[in-house]
Design an enzyme around this catalytic site. Structure first.
Site, PDB file in Angstrom:
ATOM      1  CB  SER A 101       6.450 -49.050 -93.950  1.00  0.00           C
ATOM      2  OG  SER A 101       6.212 -47.893 -94.726  1.00  0.00           O
ATOM      3  CE1 TYR A 150      11.619 -48.579 -95.656  1.00  0.00           C
ATOM      4  CE2 TYR A 150       9.656 -47.763 -96.777  1.00  0.00           C
ATOM      5  CZ  TYR A 150      10.375 -47.982 -95.610  1.00  0.00           C
ATOM      6  OH  TYR A 150       9.837 -47.609 -94.405  1.00  0.00           O
TER       7      TYR A 150
END
Length: 700
Positions: free
Chosen positions: A577, A590
């Site tokens: 990501s 995250y």
């Protein structure tokens, strides 16, 4: 007739109510599809059918006789009208004047296009003369196991007479071609009462002047052979009786899972191979039998069989009574090298001055006592079909050796079929393989938007794909979608929790049995969470690290084990990501887990390089469409963080990017394809951002 015997007979499926309204070409299609629907009649792609039909000539309008016959490379079970060649019968008869003798028979194929009726583009097959010169309107040529068992017996002529009397004749072995067509014509003229003929080591021809009569004659002939063999073999132990015990089903799969990646690595030097495992009863009976090695060494008989399976299999040295997988793996290299040397010697003994160069010398079929049969080929469908053909060969050997003595084709005859220049020309006309042909991929999070888009991209480029996901409903829907568009041969699914060592190991074992190993690993399974650091619970932190960091580690660790066993390199792709490079507010767990993925990929790139294992990372950003993680709390949380609503979030991300463009699952799939393909053969340890431009995530 005993009840079980009745069930072994092929049922007459002809429906007059359906067929009576058909034209003769339509009846030919109907008859062909009926015959090809039952593998006891003929194997996939085997055999051919024909009809001689009166039709108006497109130029003169006069009625002319036209031969409709299955075109080159077709399958009678699935053929459509466009699969038939059409040729003028008067021109086919005129070809006799061009024939210079058996040593020149191959040149006759070049004349067939000159006989084409109505500009039909379907190429005529080498078997066209075999149908043209039989003086009957309808001809069936099929390869039933029960008939080939007669044809492959040492006394096949006597068996044919014993079973069929004068109704079905016999001709000695002759390679398919123009000369055999003339032989058939002569036989028919000399034996006007005969209804068909058994071709030694080949198959069955039957004929009639009515489509239904021809169909029923074919079934009647096959069923008579089936019944005769049932009576003659009743009470006899097949193949000399059992010598090796059969392992339980789970043990058979465990052995296959260990052997298949090792074999695959040894035989994929020229091109990647895909495997297929078969442990049906017929196979298990054969591989455990006393006479298996003797019969396997004789090779297959019918040309259709050995063109798919090579002339003989490799028998793996494995003792199911005292199973030692490690010892078998240690000896595999020697077995494979010995087979290659034997094949090269066969080529040198039999080659002609104009023979094509030796092809892949590796075995196609691997027989493992007590375990089953493994086949490898250029793609999954071919590997599966090759296995089906060897099962046909097993059935032939069982019946033939029970009533007579089975014989394979003479070695030189087999070579002349395998390296036939016409066969070589057909191979040369085949389309170029797709970029991922022969590759095997696993995609975790395979039922999500990015995962399914990546799987579809790989499938479109010729790969086999295993979809791994924890969501069984979404997995089933994705499997149905992709299998329906790319075939069930190339798609498999496995429910897998990436945080479970056992589940991950089992997924790779299943993939090894289904396809033979792995080449491409896409770690994509994920979750997303959003919370301020003071609101981040330990459970939430651990959940992110478990799935996004530990899960990627477990999937990669198991990949390394299989890839190193194969020894042919591979590609691991992490879907991380933008958040792994650029911090985002309210998402510490995250972002940290994603950063962990990126650094793990770098570490694995270092370890994998000496083995040819490349490890690279794709960093998406804001892929909202089709993504499961954007359908729940994460969407609400990110919308709240940025002070917008759900509808405005995608627009906000688009405007935030440098390129002002939305990022779609297909965009991530394209990057995953690049890292999987040979286009990136010199890239490892790299990161590609697919985020429409985000200055915070620049890697330099």
């Amino acid at each position: 007739m005993p009840k079980d015997a009745a069930s072994s007979r092929i049922t007459n499926a002809w429906d007059d109510a359906h067929a009576n309204a058909m034209s003769e070409p339509e009846k030919l299609l109907y008859r062909s599809n009926l015959l090809g629907s039952d593998k006891r009649v003929t194997n996939y792609g085997g055999g051919n059918t024909s009809a001689k039909v009166m039709q108006p000539d497109p130029l003169t309008g006069e009625e002319v006789e036209v031969l409709w016959v299955k075109g080159s490379g077709g399958d009678i079970g699935s053929i459509k009208m466009e699969g038939f060649s059409t040729l003028y019968m008067d021109k086919l008869r005129a070809l006799k004047g061009k024939y210079r003798g058996v040593e020149f028979e191959d040149e006759m194929v070049g004349y067939l296009p000159h006989c084409t009726f109505n500009l039909n583009p379907r190429a005529a097959s080498i078997d066209t003369p075999l149908h043209a010169y039989v003086p009957k309107k309808h001809v069936d040529h099929v390869h039933p196991d029960s008939i080939i068992a007669i044809a492959a017996s040492e006394n096949s002529k006597e068996l044919t007479q014993k079973i069929f009397g004068d109704a079905i004749g016999w001709l000695p072995w002759k390679k398919p071609g123009y000369e055999l067509g003339l032989w058939l014509e002569t036989f028919c003229l000399d034996n006007p009462e005969a209804k068909g003929v058994v071709l030694e080591s080949h198959g069955l021809f039957t004929w009639a002047d009515d489509a239904r009569e021809c169909y029923e004659l074919t079934l009647e002939t096959i069923n008579r052979a089936i019944g005769w063999f049932e009576e003659e073999t009743a009470g006899k132990a097949p193949f000399g009786g059992e010598t090796h015990p059969t392992l339980p089903a789970d043990e058979r799969r465990r052995v296959a899972a260990a052997l298949m990646p090792a074999i695959r690595g040894m035989i994929s030097g020229e091109s990647h191979k895909v495997g297929h495992f078969d442990d049906q009863d017929a196979v298990l009976t054969f591989v455990g039998a006393k006479d298996m090695e003797r019969l396997a060494a004789l090779g297959t008989s019918c040309p259709d069989h050995f063109l798919r399976t090579k002339i003989r299999p490799l028998v793996v040295d494995f003792d199911p009574a005292n199973p030692d997988i490690a010892a078998t793996l240690d000896g595999l290299k020697g077995m494979v090298e010995e087979y290659r040397a034997d094949y090269a010697a066969y080529y040198e003994r039999c080659k002609h001055d104009d023979s094509p160069a030796m092809r892949d010398p590796n075995a196609v079929v691997y027989l493992v006592p007590g375990v089953g049969m493994i086949t490898f080929a250029k793609d999954k469908a071919t590997a599966r079909i090759s296995g089906e053909f060897y099962v046909n060969a097993i059935n032939v050997m069982r019946n033939s050796d029970a009533v007579s003595r089975y014989q394979g084709l003479p070695e030189q005859e087999a070579f002349d079929i395998e390296y036939w220049l016409l066969e070589e020309a057909k191979l040369q006309r085949m389309p170029k393989p797709k970029s991922l042909a022969g590759r095997i991929a696993i995609v975790t999070g395979g039922a999500g938007g990015i995962g399914s888009a990546t799987a579809e991209k790989y499938l479109s480029e010729g790969a086999c794909v295993v979809l791994a996901d924890i969501d069984t409903d979404a997995l089933a829907a994705t499997e149905e979608n992709l299998s329906g568009r790319y075939s069930s041969d190339v798609v498999r699914v496995v429910q897998m929790n990436v945080t479970s060592e056992e589940a991950v190991a089992q997924a790779y074992a299943d993939m090894a049995v289904e396809f033979g190993g792995v080449d491409i690993v896409v770690s994509n399974a994920g979750i997303a969470s959003s919370a301020k650091v003071e609101d981040t619970t330990l459970d939430l932190w651990n959940k992110n690290m478990s799935i996004l960091s530990t899960g990627y580690f477990l999937v990669s660790r198991e990949a390394f084990r299989t890839l190193k066993t194969q020894g042919i390199g591979g590609s691991i792709i992490f879907v991380a990501s933008k958040n792994g490079l650029a911090a985002s507010p309210g998402a510490a767990a995250y972002c940290t887990a994603k950063a962990s993925e990126i650094h793990l990929a770098r570490c694995l790139a270092l370890e994998g390089a000496p083995e040819g294992i490349r490890v690279n990372t794709v960093n998406p950003d804001a892929v909202l469409r089709g993504s499961k993680i954007w359908s729940g709390e994460w969407l609400d949380q990110r919308a709240s963080t940025y002070g917008t609503d759900k509808d405005g979030l995608e627009e906000m991300y688009r405007e935030r990017s440098l390129l002002k463009r939305s990022v779609l699952p297909e965009d991530i799939a394209a990057a995953c394809y690049f890292f999987a393909s040979d286009e990136s053969a010199k890239s490892t340890g790299n990161i590609v951002n697919v985020d429409a431009g985000n200055v915070q995530a620049f890697t330099r």
